[in-house]
Design an enzyme around this catalytic site. Structure first.
Site, mmCIF file in Angstrom:
data_model
loop_
_atom_site.group_PDB
_atom_site.id
_atom_site.type_symbol
_atom_site.label_atom_id
_atom_site.label_comp_id
_atom_site.label_asym_id
_atom_site.label_seq_id
_atom_site.Cartn_x
_atom_site.Cartn_y
_atom_site.Cartn_z
ATOM 1 N N TYR A 123 -23.348 90.155 13.937
ATOM 2 C CA TYR A 123 -22.453 89.810 15.067
ATOM 3 C C TYR A 123 -22.976 88.859 15.881
ATOM 4 O O TYR A 123 -22.525 87.946 16.418
ATOM 5 C CB TYR A 123 -22.083 91.275 15.833
ATOM 6 C CG TYR A 123 -21.473 91.286 17.136
ATOM 7 C CD1 TYR A 123 -20.049 90.993 17.378
ATOM 8 C CD2 TYR A 123 -22.607 91.092 18.279
ATOM 9 C CE1 TYR A 123 -19.666 90.885 18.453
ATOM 10 C CE2 TYR A 123 -21.616 91.149 19.744
ATOM 11 C CZ TYR A 123 -20.243 91.099 19.762
ATOM 12 O OH TYR A 123 -19.739 90.837 20.822
ATOM 13 N N SER B 71 -20.823 86.259 23.852
ATOM 14 C CA SER B 71 -21.619 87.497 24.490
ATOM 15 C C SER B 71 -22.666 87.062 24.881
ATOM 16 O O SER B 71 -23.338 86.170 24.505
ATOM 17 C CB SER B 71 -21.732 88.559 23.087
ATOM 18 O OG SER B 71 -22.639 89.534 23.534
HETATM 19 P P1 NDP Z 1 -12.165 95.793 21.491
HETATM 20 O O1 NDP Z 1 -12.718 96.242 20.067
HETATM 21 O O2 NDP Z 1 -12.069 96.611 22.496
HETATM 22 O O3 NDP Z 1 -10.804 95.129 21.170
HETATM 23 C C1 NDP Z 1 -10.810 93.899 20.152
HETATM 24 C C2 NDP Z 1 -9.384 93.630 19.923
HETATM 25 O O4 NDP Z 1 -9.450 92.550 18.940
HETATM 26 C C3 NDP Z 1 -8.508 94.713 19.361
HETATM 27 O O5 NDP Z 1 -7.305 94.599 19.794
HETATM 28 C C4 NDP Z 1 -8.578 94.112 17.738
HETATM 29 O O6 NDP Z 1 -7.574 94.704 17.018
HETATM 30 C C5 NDP Z 1 -8.532 92.642 17.783
HETATM 31 N N1 NDP Z 1 -9.010 92.342 16.512
HETATM 32 C C6 NDP Z 1 -10.394 92.555 15.964
HETATM 33 N N2 NDP Z 1 -10.255 92.002 14.681
HETATM 34 C C7 NDP Z 1 -9.106 91.348 14.553
HETATM 35 C C8 NDP Z 1 -8.468 90.821 13.306
HETATM 36 N N3 NDP Z 1 -9.207 90.333 12.415
HETATM 37 N N4 NDP Z 1 -7.561 89.989 13.764
HETATM 38 C C9 NDP Z 1 -6.816 90.105 14.781
HETATM 39 N N5 NDP Z 1 -7.218 90.856 15.909
HETATM 40 C C10 NDP Z 1 -8.440 91.628 15.559
HETATM 41 O O7 NDP Z 1 -13.266 94.652 21.826
HETATM 42 P P2 NDP Z 1 -13.637 94.165 23.263
HETATM 43 O O8 NDP Z 1 -12.394 94.079 24.113
HETATM 44 O O9 NDP Z 1 -14.833 94.801 23.694
HETATM 45 O O10 NDP Z 1 -14.161 92.625 22.887
HETATM 46 C C11 NDP Z 1 -13.417 91.534 23.297
HETATM 47 C C12 NDP Z 1 -14.260 90.238 23.146
HETATM 48 O O11 NDP Z 1 -15.487 90.294 23.974
HETATM 49 C C13 NDP Z 1 -14.953 90.402 21.714
HETATM 50 O O12 NDP Z 1 -15.235 88.815 21.337
HETATM 51 C C14 NDP Z 1 -16.352 90.753 21.735
HETATM 52 O O13 NDP Z 1 -17.360 90.164 20.826
HETATM 53 C C15 NDP Z 1 -16.584 90.352 23.482
HETATM 54 N N6 NDP Z 1 -17.622 91.239 23.870
HETATM 55 C C16 NDP Z 1 -17.629 92.467 24.095
HETATM 56 C C17 NDP Z 1 -18.424 93.203 24.757
HETATM 57 C C18 NDP Z 1 -18.493 94.814 24.838
HETATM 58 O O14 NDP Z 1 -19.373 95.414 25.205
HETATM 59 N N7 NDP Z 1 -17.281 95.327 24.698
HETATM 60 C C19 NDP Z 1 -19.683 92.638 25.142
HETATM 61 C C20 NDP Z 1 -19.892 91.213 25.056
HETATM 62 C C21 NDP Z 1 -18.894 90.503 24.475
HETATM 63 P P3 NDP Z 1 -7.512 96.116 16.368
HETATM 64 O O15 NDP Z 1 -8.292 97.224 17.179
HETATM 65 O O16 NDP Z 1 -6.254 96.325 15.726
HETATM 66 O O17 NDP Z 1 -8.490 95.829 14.955
#
Ligand code: NDP
Length: 244
Positions: free
Chosen positions: A149, A136
């Site tokens: 985070y 990020s």
């Molecule tokens: P979302 O919350 O939309 O999706 C995250 C996904 O990861 C979900 O499917 C979730 O499953 C899964 N996940 C979370 N925890 C676990 C776990 N313990 N085990 C297995 N799966 C897990 O997030 P984003 O798509 O927005 O984010 C994706 C990446 O991008 C992350 O690394 C985030 O830090 C990064 N990012 C996002 C930004 C944003 O503004 N969206 C900005 C900068 C970086 P479930 O819902 O079932 O928990």
């Protein structure tokens, strides 16, 4: 950019929603066989319908033992996207031990664990590989109520470089993508206050947040041979924010 991943097997964590889900779809469309790892089985069921042939793995990556059981024998992987993360929002003074432990176990420890499993496999098979850590822009700039985070993402910068250093001799490249806000479920939560969100967007030189597709494109570029000489690096997908 048309990329072809035919003949390669990819593993994407956090594949159920948001950026991870669209990464799976893009890799699947580009010919890769994809192992889709996520926590909520219903997401994997619907994703499997959209992308026939993917291999769903349902596991909580914050649980070391369960992850070892689910992925220890995952088999050959050429491309890895460490994307799963949680963004637990709490002012610094109120962060609990549970917040800290959950943030670091999912966002960082699982990256160590899954990358070790995958990289050992690559080395044993004597094949090159590419790993992308989804970080990020908060690895570089603080945001309110995101101390835990942001700390995981800051550590991910160093981890990415360390992995690049130690895995480079095996022709395994390791890089990160560092997006600004993307309006997935996580992004909507982080930017939920309308006034904060308006001011934040205004501070971006391009006057916008990033789209999921922008992040996926950078991930695919780093996975592909088009970035063959790039390792230990990070691509900002930040609409210019860090230049502001
Ligand atoms: P979302 O919350 O939309 O999706 C995250 C996904 O990861 C979900 O499917 C979730 O499953 C899964 N996940 C979370 N925890 C676990 C776990 N313990 N085990 C297995 N799966 C897990 O997030 P984003 O798509 O927005 O984010 C994706 C990446 O991008 C992350 O690394 C985030 O830090 C990064 N990012 C996002 C930004 C944003 O503004 N969206 C900005 C900068 C970086 P479930 O819902 O079932 O928990």
């Amino acid at each position: 950019m048309q990329l072809n991943f035919s003949g390669l097997r990819a593993l994407v964590t956090g594949a159920g929603k948001g950026i991870g889900r669209d990464t799976v779809k893009a890799l699947h469309a580009s010919g890769a066989r994809v192992v889709a790892v996520s926590r909520t089985n219903a997401d994997l069921v619907s994703l499997s319908k959209e992308c026939p042939g993917i291999e769903p793995v349902c596991v909580d990556l914050g649980d070391w033992g369960a992850t070892e059981k689910a992925l220890g024998d995952v088999g050959p992987v050429d491309l890895l996207v460490n994307n799963a993360a949680v963004a637990l929002m709490r002012p610094f003074l109120e962060v609990t031990k549970e917040d800290f432990d959950r943030s670091f176990s999912v966002n960082l420890r699982a990256v160590f664990q899954v990358s070790q499993i995958v990289a050992r496999g690559m080395i044993n098979r004597g094949v090159p590989g590419s790993i992308v850590n989804v970080s990020s822009m908060v690895a570089h700039v603080p945001f309110p109520s995101l101390a835990a985070y942001s700390s995981t993402k800051g550590a991910m910068t160093t981890l990415t470089k360390s992995m690049a250093l130690e895995l480079g001799p095996y022709k395994i490249r390791v890089n990160s993508v560092n997006p600004t806000v993307v309006l997935t479920a996580m992004g909507q939560k982080v930017s939920a206050d309308p006034e904060f969100s308006r001011k934040l967007k205004e501070r971006h030189p391009l006057k916008k947040f990033a789209e999921v597709e922008d992040v996926v494109n950078s991930i695919l570029f780093l996975l592909s041979d088009r970035s063959a000489s790039t390792s230990g690096s990070g691509i900002l997908v930040d609409a210019g924010y860090l230049a502001s």
